[in-house]
Write a protein that holds these residues in place. Sequence first.
Motif, PDB file in Angstrom:
ATOM      1  N   ILE A   1     -19.437 -23.255   2.618  1.00 35.23           N
ATOM      2  CA  ILE A   1     -18.529 -23.288   3.759  1.00 35.23           C
ATOM      3  C   ILE A   1     -19.252 -23.915   4.944  1.00 35.23           C
ATOM      4  O   ILE A   1     -20.307 -23.436   5.362  1.00 35.23           O
ATOM      5  CB  ILE A   1     -18.061 -21.871   4.126  1.00 35.23           C
ATOM      6  CG1 ILE A   1     -17.361 -21.217   2.929  1.00 35.23           C
ATOM      7  CG2 ILE A   1     -17.132 -21.898   5.328  1.00 35.23           C
ATOM      8  CD1 ILE A   1     -17.057 -19.743   3.128  1.00 35.23           C
ATOM      9  N   GLY A   2     -18.714 -24.991   5.470  1.00 33.00           N
ATOM     10  CA  GLY A   2     -19.347 -25.671   6.593  1.00 33.00           C
ATOM     11  C   GLY A   2     -18.390 -26.669   7.201  1.00 33.00           C
ATOM     12  O   GLY A   2     -17.385 -27.052   6.592  1.00 33.00           O
ATOM     13  N   PRO A   3     -18.675 -27.143   8.405  1.00 35.12           N
ATOM     14  CA  PRO A   3     -17.752 -28.050   9.101  1.00 35.12           C
ATOM     15  C   PRO A   3     -17.573 -29.400   8.430  1.00 35.12           C
ATOM     16  O   PRO A   3     -16.565 -30.057   8.633  1.00 35.12           O
ATOM     17  CB  PRO A   3     -18.385 -28.206  10.482  1.00 35.12           C
ATOM     18  CG  PRO A   3     -19.828 -27.868  10.295  1.00 35.12           C
ATOM     19  CD  PRO A   3     -19.869 -26.835   9.218  1.00 35.12           C
ATOM     20  N   ASN A   4     -18.526 -29.847   7.625  1.00 31.47           N
ATOM     21  CA  ASN A   4     -18.441 -31.165   6.991  1.00 31.47           C
ATOM     22  C   ASN A   4     -18.350 -31.068   5.478  1.00 31.47           C
ATOM     23  O   ASN A   4     -18.790 -31.964   4.761  1.00 31.47           O
ATOM     24  CB  ASN A   4     -19.662 -32.011   7.393  1.00 31.47           C
ATOM     25  CG  ASN A   4     -19.729 -32.260   8.883  1.00 31.47           C
ATOM     26  OD1 ASN A   4     -18.733 -32.621   9.496  1.00 31.47           O
ATOM     27  ND2 ASN A   4     -20.887 -32.045   9.477  1.00 31.47           N
ATOM     28  N   THR A   5     -17.770 -29.980   4.980  1.00 29.47           N
ATOM     29  CA  THR A   5     -17.631 -29.792   3.543  1.00 29.47           C
ATOM     30  C   THR A   5     -16.168 -29.657   3.174  1.00 29.47           C
ATOM     31  O   THR A   5     -15.295 -29.532   4.031  1.00 29.47           O
ATOM     32  CB  THR A   5     -18.384 -28.533   3.075  1.00 29.47           C
ATOM     33  OG1 THR A   5     -17.680 -27.361   3.558  1.00 29.47           O
ATOM     34  CG2 THR A   5     -19.809 -28.511   3.603  1.00 29.47           C
TER      35      THR A   5
ATOM     36  N   SER B   1     -14.453 -26.447   4.510  1.00 32.46           N
ATOM     37  CA  SER B   1     -14.439 -26.239   5.956  1.00 32.46           C
ATOM     38  C   SER B   1     -13.179 -25.483   6.369  1.00 32.46           C
ATOM     39  O   SER B   1     -12.174 -25.456   5.651  1.00 32.46           O
ATOM     40  CB  SER B   1     -14.479 -27.580   6.688  1.00 32.46           C
ATOM     41  OG  SER B   1     -13.254 -28.285   6.522  1.00 32.46           O
TER      42      SER B   1
ATOM     43  N   ASP C   1     -11.142 -26.315   8.717  1.00 35.55           N
ATOM     44  CA  ASP C   1     -10.060 -27.273   8.942  1.00 35.55           C
ATOM     45  C   ASP C   1      -9.287 -27.538   7.651  1.00 35.55           C
ATOM     46  O   ASP C   1      -8.046 -27.535   7.639  1.00 35.55           O
ATOM     47  CB  ASP C   1     -10.622 -28.599   9.475  1.00 35.55           C
ATOM     48  CG  ASP C   1     -11.035 -28.511  10.933  1.00 35.55           C
ATOM     49  OD1 ASP C   1     -10.614 -27.554  11.611  1.00 35.55           O
ATOM     50  OD2 ASP C   1     -11.784 -29.388  11.393  1.00 35.55           O
TER      51      ASP C   1
ATOM     52  N   SER D   1     -21.385 -21.252   6.780  1.00 31.93           N
ATOM     53  CA  SER D   1     -21.296 -21.081   8.227  1.00 31.93           C
ATOM     54  C   SER D   1     -20.542 -19.807   8.602  1.00 31.93           C
ATOM     55  O   SER D   1     -19.414 -19.579   8.158  1.00 31.93           O
ATOM     56  CB  SER D   1     -20.584 -22.293   8.840  1.00 31.93           C
ATOM     57  OG  SER D   1     -20.145 -22.009  10.147  1.00 31.93           O
TER      58      SER D   1
ATOM     59  N   GLN E   1     -17.313 -20.928  10.564  1.00 33.37           N
ATOM     60  CA  GLN E   1     -16.247 -21.461   9.713  1.00 33.37           C
ATOM     61  C   GLN E   1     -15.598 -20.356   8.881  1.00 33.37           C
ATOM     62  O   GLN E   1     -14.373 -20.311   8.745  1.00 33.37           O
ATOM     63  CB  GLN E   1     -16.819 -22.536   8.792  1.00 33.37           C
ATOM     64  CG  GLN E   1     -17.341 -23.765   9.501  1.00 33.37           C
ATOM     65  CD  GLN E   1     -16.226 -24.654  10.022  1.00 33.37           C
ATOM     66  OE1 GLN E   1     -15.334 -25.045   9.279  1.00 33.37           O
ATOM     67  NE2 GLN E   1     -16.281 -24.988  11.297  1.00 33.37           N
TER      68      GLN E   1
ATOM     69  N   LYS F   1     -17.383 -40.079   4.771  1.00 33.97           N
ATOM     70  CA  LYS F   1     -18.382 -39.059   4.484  1.00 33.97           C
ATOM     71  C   LYS F   1     -19.670 -39.694   3.988  1.00 33.97           C
ATOM     72  O   LYS F   1     -20.768 -39.269   4.332  1.00 33.97           O
ATOM     73  CB  LYS F   1     -17.844 -38.078   3.442  1.00 33.97           C
ATOM     74  CG  LYS F   1     -18.803 -36.929   3.151  1.00 33.97           C
ATOM     75  CD  LYS F   1     -18.264 -36.008   2.075  1.00 33.97           C
ATOM     76  CE  LYS F   1     -17.052 -35.267   2.541  1.00 33.97           C
ATOM     77  NZ  LYS F   1     -16.579 -34.292   1.527  1.00 33.97           N
TER      78      LYS F   1
END
Length: 318
Positions: free
Chosen positions: A79-83, A86, A88, A116, A119, A298
């Motif tokens: 879990i992360g902002p650029n995965t 995310s 989002d 994260s 997240q 990406k």
Amino acid sequence: MAEGNNWEREVLEKLVMASLKEQRKTRGWNVFFRFLGFGFVFLVFAAAMGWVGGKADDGMSDVIGHGSHTAVVELNGEIGPNTRASADIVNEGLRNAFKDKRTKGVILRVNSPGGSAVQAGQIYEEIRRLRAKYPNIPIYTVVDDMCASGGYYAAVATDKIFVDRASLIGSIGVLMNGFGFTGTMEKLGIERRLLTAGKNKGFLDPFSPLSSDQQAYAKQMLEQIHQQFIASVKLGRGKRLQETSDTFSGLIWNGEQGVKMGLADGFGSVDYVARDVIKAEELVDFTPKENWADRFAKGIGASAASQLPLSKTGISIQ
């Protein structure tokens, strides 16, 4: 003699005209095949961008029919902002799943070691918001191999959690990791020259010695985030949680132990929950799909990130 010349001229003209016609025909076919090739390339590009076929980029279902279905949203990986896990992406899929008029129930399919804290918390809060907005649509978590830490943080917001007996679940803890290079630098004769305005601006700098004050502050901050995690688990699981001294220690358990401890509610796969719990056997995946442009961006971002210096230590629920 003149008649012979006329005959030769006529033959020559016919040959020239035939040659011109053949050249025109060849050019026509060349143009045709060029347009055909361009059309094929455009269709491939359009399909990659999600303009044609399949599911729209917003994750909305285009399944034909009038019966109800079970919506599935994947929370897969770190879990992360650029995965792909995310907040989002996961929250977009959840919103689309709940607002679809044919959705009878939602399954959050989790296979994540965590990630994260921010997240995971955003996914947790969005699930709670959607449950309040759509009280007649239940949402269940189904665990594949792992639902640990940040993955479990998100899962406790759902109505029930289903696992396999061999699934890994729990790890309710917070960590902050990094490296210290001071010993290596001394051996190599490298001097760190760090200038700051503010005595803690170089907080946890990996090339500087770790001070006791900074270490104490970091542990205090981790403990606060850990308590936030614990409060969310207790709120989500309620009286089902059989709390022990190890429950919030960061340990991980298999699915069978997790059910006994109240970390999960029962055993079941996605198909089982859709068919026997939600009672809508048809599955529709609402996970937003990654298109060609996303993959390209990406790749560029990952390439650029690889050229950056080491980042500072981050906080993870994993």
